[in-house]
Design a protein around this motif. Sequence first.
Motif, PDB file in Angstrom:
ATOM      1  N   LEU A  28      -3.749  -2.305   3.181  1.00 43.16           N
ATOM      2  CA  LEU A  28      -3.878  -0.857   3.118  1.00 43.16           C
ATOM      3  C   LEU A  28      -3.592  -0.301   4.508  1.00 43.16           C
ATOM      4  CD1 LEU A  28      -4.592   1.554   1.321  1.00 43.16           C
ATOM      5  CD2 LEU A  28      -6.967   1.283   2.061  1.00 43.16           C
ATOM      6  N   LEU A  29      -2.538   0.484   4.634  1.00 39.95           N
ATOM      7  CA  LEU A  29      -2.121   1.036   5.916  1.00 39.95           C
ATOM      8  C   LEU A  29      -2.822   2.345   6.217  1.00 39.95           C
ATOM      9  CD1 LEU A  29       1.707   0.378   5.525  1.00 39.95           C
ATOM     10  CD2 LEU A  29       0.041  -1.031   6.758  1.00 39.95           C
ATOM     11  N   ASP A  30      -3.148   3.077   5.166  1.00 41.98           N
ATOM     12  CA  ASP A  30      -3.789   4.380   5.262  1.00 41.98           C
ATOM     13  C   ASP A  30      -4.474   4.590   3.919  1.00 41.98           C
ATOM     14  OD1 ASP A  30      -4.509   6.906   6.134  1.00 41.98           O
ATOM     15  OD2 ASP A  30      -2.520   7.783   5.963  1.00 41.98           O
ATOM     16  N   GLY A  31      -5.145   5.683   3.712  1.00 45.33           N
ATOM     17  CA  GLY A  31      -5.842   5.917   2.459  1.00 45.33           C
ATOM     18  C   GLY A  31      -4.960   5.843   1.225  1.00 45.33           C
ATOM     19  N   SER A  32      -3.696   6.186   1.359  1.00 42.66           N
ATOM     20  CA  SER A  32      -2.805   6.182   0.196  1.00 42.66           C
ATOM     21  C   SER A  32      -1.493   5.432   0.453  1.00 42.66           C
ATOM     22  CB  SER A  32      -2.493   7.613  -0.232  1.00 42.66           C
ATOM     23  OG  SER A  32      -1.767   8.272   0.788  1.00 42.66           O
ATOM     24  N   LEU A  33      -1.422   4.677   1.522  1.00 42.15           N
ATOM     25  CA  LEU A  33      -0.208   3.957   1.887  1.00 42.15           C
ATOM     26  C   LEU A  33      -0.529   2.461   1.949  1.00 42.15           C
ATOM     27  CD1 LEU A  33       2.711   4.825   2.671  1.00 42.15           C
ATOM     28  CD2 LEU A  33       1.975   4.653   5.054  1.00 42.15           C
ATOM     29  N   ASN A  65       1.043  -1.669   2.094  1.00 43.00           N
ATOM     30  CA  ASN A  65       2.141  -2.610   2.340  1.00 43.00           C
ATOM     31  C   ASN A  65       1.957  -3.783   1.383  1.00 43.00           C
ATOM     32  OD1 ASN A  65       2.944  -5.004   4.883  1.00 43.00           O
ATOM     33  ND2 ASN A  65       4.406  -3.849   3.704  1.00 43.00           N
ATOM     34  N   ARG A 113      -7.406   0.306  -6.913  1.00 44.20           N
ATOM     35  CA  ARG A 113      -7.932   1.362  -6.042  1.00 44.20           C
ATOM     36  C   ARG A 113      -8.298   2.638  -6.810  1.00 44.20           C
ATOM     37  NH1 ARG A 113      -9.287   0.215  -0.879  1.00 44.20           N
ATOM     38  NH2 ARG A 113      -8.783   2.345  -0.371  1.00 44.20           N
ATOM     39  N   THR A 169       3.281   4.482  -1.639  1.00 37.68           N
ATOM     40  CA  THR A 169       2.163   5.418  -1.637  1.00 37.68           C
ATOM     41  C   THR A 169       1.507   5.282  -3.005  1.00 37.68           C
ATOM     42  OG1 THR A 169       3.505   7.249  -2.467  1.00 37.68           O
ATOM     43  CG2 THR A 169       3.252   7.061  -0.070  1.00 37.68           C
ATOM     44  N   SER A 201      -1.314   7.205  -5.709  1.00 45.12           N
ATOM     45  CA  SER A 201      -1.882   8.527  -5.928  1.00 45.12           C
ATOM     46  C   SER A 201      -2.448   8.657  -7.346  1.00 45.12           C
ATOM     47  CB  SER A 201      -0.820   9.608  -5.694  1.00 45.12           C
ATOM     48  OG  SER A 201       0.246   9.455  -6.605  1.00 45.12           O
TER      49      SER A 201
END
Length: 117
Positions: free
Chosen positions: A26-31, A33, A62, A88, A90
């Motif tokens: 998890l690179l960010d809350g919605s990104l 790899n 998630r 991403t 969502s």
Amino acid sequence: MGGCAGGAEVSKGSFKPDYLGIDTVLLDGSLVNIRVAMKGARGDKDVIAYARCGAAQYALIRGFGFARNVRTTVAERGGIWRGDAVYTISPALPKGVDTIDAEVTVSDCGAQGIPTV
């Protein structure tokens, strides 16, 4: 971008892939790899499909219903194909052309015998 260059084509009847695993970061809350490795791929499309299946399952884990591909790279070395993709995730269908309905995709992956996360 992946999908442009592929390896030698193998007839559908002899396609026996060996899926070596999916790593997610998890690179960010919605990104996220997604990194995959496999043997026996017929080309980039098989590796991209494997990464897509991993991304779809990860989105569901998630609590999200959709994903969109940001970028994917594919490389083959010594008979091992590796994919490195960023998606991403969502709760609603994102804008863009390479979007995934996670539930439908995970079901399709299972029907095709492609493992998910």
